[in-house]
Design an enzyme around this catalytic site. Structure first.
Site, short mmCIF file in Angstrom:
data_model
loop_
_atom_site.label_atom_id
_atom_site.label_comp_id
_atom_site.label_asym_id
_atom_site.label_seq_id
_atom_site.Cartn_x
_atom_site.Cartn_y
_atom_site.Cartn_z
N ARG A 43 4.22 -8.95 7.83
CA ARG A 43 4.60 -7.47 6.91
C ARG A 43 4.69 -7.59 6.13
O ARG A 43 5.60 -6.96 5.39
CB ARG A 43 5.38 -7.08 8.07
CG ARG A 43 4.90 -6.57 8.94
CD ARG A 43 5.74 -5.66 10.68
NE ARG A 43 4.98 -5.59 11.85
CZ ARG A 43 6.09 -4.85 12.79
NH1 ARG A 43 7.10 -4.52 11.94
NH2 ARG A 43 5.22 -5.28 13.68
N ARG A 47 5.16 -2.70 3.97
CA ARG A 47 6.60 -2.39 4.23
C ARG A 47 8.14 -1.91 3.34
O ARG A 47 8.13 -0.70 3.42
CB ARG A 47 6.91 -3.56 5.03
CG ARG A 47 5.77 -4.21 6.10
CD ARG A 47 6.10 -2.81 7.39
NE ARG A 47 6.79 -2.99 8.15
CZ ARG A 47 7.32 -2.46 9.83
NH1 ARG A 47 6.29 -1.39 9.85
NH2 ARG A 47 8.51 -2.51 10.06
N ARG A 56 -0.05 3.63 -1.38
CA ARG A 56 -0.71 3.97 -0.12
C ARG A 56 -0.63 6.00 0.05
O ARG A 56 -1.18 6.20 0.91
CB ARG A 56 0.09 3.63 0.91
CG ARG A 56 -0.62 2.14 1.63
CD ARG A 56 -1.08 2.96 2.36
NE ARG A 56 -0.65 3.27 3.38
CZ ARG A 56 -0.32 4.44 4.59
NH1 ARG A 56 0.25 2.61 5.00
NH2 ARG A 56 -0.47 4.67 5.35
N ASP A 92 -4.05 -4.47 10.18
CA ASP A 92 -3.28 -4.07 11.57
C ASP A 92 -4.28 -5.08 12.24
O ASP A 92 -5.56 -4.55 11.92
CB ASP A 92 -4.11 -2.31 11.43
CG ASP A 92 -2.66 -1.28 12.65
OD1 ASP A 92 -1.65 -1.56 11.99
OD2 ASP A 92 -2.82 -1.43 14.07
N TYR A 167 -2.04 -1.59 24.05
CA TYR A 167 -1.91 -0.57 23.35
C TYR A 167 -3.20 0.49 23.97
O TYR A 167 -2.64 1.66 24.72
CB TYR A 167 -2.60 -0.18 22.29
CG TYR A 167 -1.23 -1.08 21.61
CD1 TYR A 167 -0.31 -0.46 20.05
CD2 TYR A 167 -1.25 -2.71 20.90
CE1 TYR A 167 0.93 -0.34 19.61
CE2 TYR A 167 -0.12 -2.80 19.49
CZ TYR A 167 0.99 -1.59 19.50
OH TYR A 167 2.09 -1.66 18.07
#
Length: 360
Positions: A43, A47, A56, A92, A167
Site C-alpha cells: 500500500r 494511502r 485523487r 484494487d 467480499y
C-alpha cells in the site's frame, strides 16, 4: 544469506544492475545474492502521501483505477519519495471482478460493497471470465510505468480467490466471515464453483499484467487467516494453487501474502509461490522453518510501529533484518499495508536504513 555475505556480493566483481530482472528485488525473490536487502511497502502507492490525496481529490477509487495516466502517477509517487526498490501497481483487488460484471462500488471508509451478494449457483453463473480487453486500462497503465521506471521493477497484484469470495458472499467487508464460512460448509457445490470462477478471473488478470511488463506479481489473500488449516487446505489452497501454478512459466517471481496466517504458512508455502509474505506476528526465521528453505520471505515490520519514536522503529528494522539473514532470500516490507496516518518521512527513513544496514 547473511548481512555480511550480502555486503560481500556488493564488493565482488559483479556486473552493475541491468534492468528490472537483475534488480535487488527480483534477485532476492529468486534467492540470489544481492548488494542490499531490497525494500518496498504494501500500500505504498497512495494511502499516506499528500501528493496522492491531491491527485485523487474528487475521483472515486474504481474510477481512479481505470485511468492509466493517473494510475501511473500514483504508482510512481512512493518510488520518487522513498527510494524503494520496487513499485507496486496502484489498483484494487475488486477491479477484475467489477470487470467480470459484478455490480460493486468501493465506498470511502467502508471498502468494497456488492449490490447483490453471491449465494447460489445462478449467482456464480452471472460472473463471467474476463477478457484482456475488459481490463485494457491496466495493460496501458503497466506499459506506461515500465517505460518510466527503467531499472526499477514493477509489481503487479491481484486478490486471491478466497479473499475475493469473502467480499462477494458477505456483500462487503466482514469481521467474522459468517456467511462465507456458512456457504463454504453448507453449500460446497456453490463454494467450489465460485472459487473456480474467481481463480480463472484472477489468473487472467495477472496474465494481462505480466504480458504488459510487470517484473513480479503478488497474490493477496488478506482474509485467509480467518480459516483453520484444515479448512484452508480443503476449500482455499487448490484455487490459490491454480493461480500461482498457472503462472509457473511466466518468468516472473510470484509472491503470496496473507494476514494472520501463522498457522497456515506451511500450507501457503505449498501453493506455488516463490516468495511467501509474512505478517508481523511471526518472526521471519520461525516462518522460514514452516515455509521451507526453497522459498524467499517478505516482511514484516508491524505498520503500527511506524508511529513510535525513531529509536524504536530503528531497533525493530534491525531486528527484522537480523531475522532475515536466516532466510534464503529476504525482501523487507511491512507485515501488512501502510496505514493512512503514517508519516511518509518515516517510510523514507526506513527504506534508507534497510539499505544502509544490510549493505554490510
Amino acid at each position: 544469506m547473511s548481512a555480511t555475505s550480502k555486503g560481500n556480493a556488493a564488493r565482488d566483481d559483479k556486473p552493475a544492475v541491468s534492468g528490472p530482472a537483475d534488480s535487488p528485488f527480483v534477485r532476492a525473490c529468486r534467492r540470489q545474492p544481492v548488494p542490499h536487502t531490497p525494500v518496498w511497502f504494501m500500500r505504498q502507492a497512495g494511502r499516506s502521501l499528500p501528493e496522492y490525496r491531491k491527485v485523487r481529490e474528487g475521483i472515486g477509487m474504481l474510477d481512479s483505477c481505470r485511468r492509466p495516466e493517473l494510475v501511473a502517477e500514483i504508482t510512481l509517487q512512493p518510488v520518487r519519495r522513498h527510494g524503494v526498490d520496487a513499485a507496486v501497481l496502484f489498483s484494487d483487488i475488486v477491479v477484475p471482478v467489477a470487470a467480470a460484471g459484478v455490480d460493486l462500488d468501493i465506498v470511502p471508509g467502508t471498502g468494497p460493497v456488492v449490490a447483490e451478494p453471491v449465494r447460489t449457483l445462478d449467482d456464480v453463473a452471472r460472473i463471467r471470465v474476463i477478457d484482456p480487453t475488459d481490463v485494457s486500462f491496466v495493460d496501458e497503465a503497466v506499459r506506461l510505468l515500465v517505460a518510466e521506471l527503467g531499472d526499477t521493477p514493477l509489481i503487479g497484484f491481484a486478490g486471491a480467490p478466497f479473499t475475493l469470495a469473502s467480499y462477494l458472499v458477505e456483500g462487503g467487508p466482514s469481521r467474522n466471515h459468517v456467511r462465507t464460512k456458512a456457504l463454504m460448509h453448507g453449500a460446497p457445490d456453490v463454494w467450489h464453483a465460485l472459487l473456480g470462477r474467481l481463480a480463472e478471473i484472477t489468473l487472467a488478470f495477472l496474465r494481462v499484467q505480466i504480458a504488459a511488463g510487470v517484473s513480479a506479481v503478488q497474490l493477496f489473500d488478506s482474509w485467509a487467516g480467518a480459516l483453520s488449516e484444515a479448512d484452508y487446505r480443503r476449500f482455499v489452497l487448490p484455487y490459490s494453487t491454480t493461480v500461482l501454478n498457472g503462472l509457473a512459466d511466466a518468468g516472473v517471481p510470484r509472491i503470496h501474502f496473507g494476514v494472520g496466517t501463522a498457522e497456515l504458512l506451511t500450507a501457503m508455502g505449498e501453493a506455488g509461490a516463490d516468495v511467501v509474505g509474512v505478517d508481523w506476528r511471526t518472526p521471519l526465521d520461525a516462518a522460514t522453518v514452516r515455509i521451507g528453505q526453497d522459498k524467499a520471505v517478505q516482511g514484516n515490520l508491524d505498520p503500527a510501529v511506524l508511529f513510535a519514536p525513531w529509536p524504536v522503529v530503528e531497533a525493530e528494522v534491525r531486528r527484522i533484518l537480523t531475522e532475515g539473514t536466516a532466510t534464503p532470500g529476504h525482501v523487507f516490507n511491512l507485515g501488512h499495508g501502510v496505514l493512512p496516518e503514517t508519516d511518509p518521512d518515516v517510510l523514507t527513513r526506513v527504506a534508507a536504513l534497510v539499505h544502509e544496514a544490510s549493505a554490510g
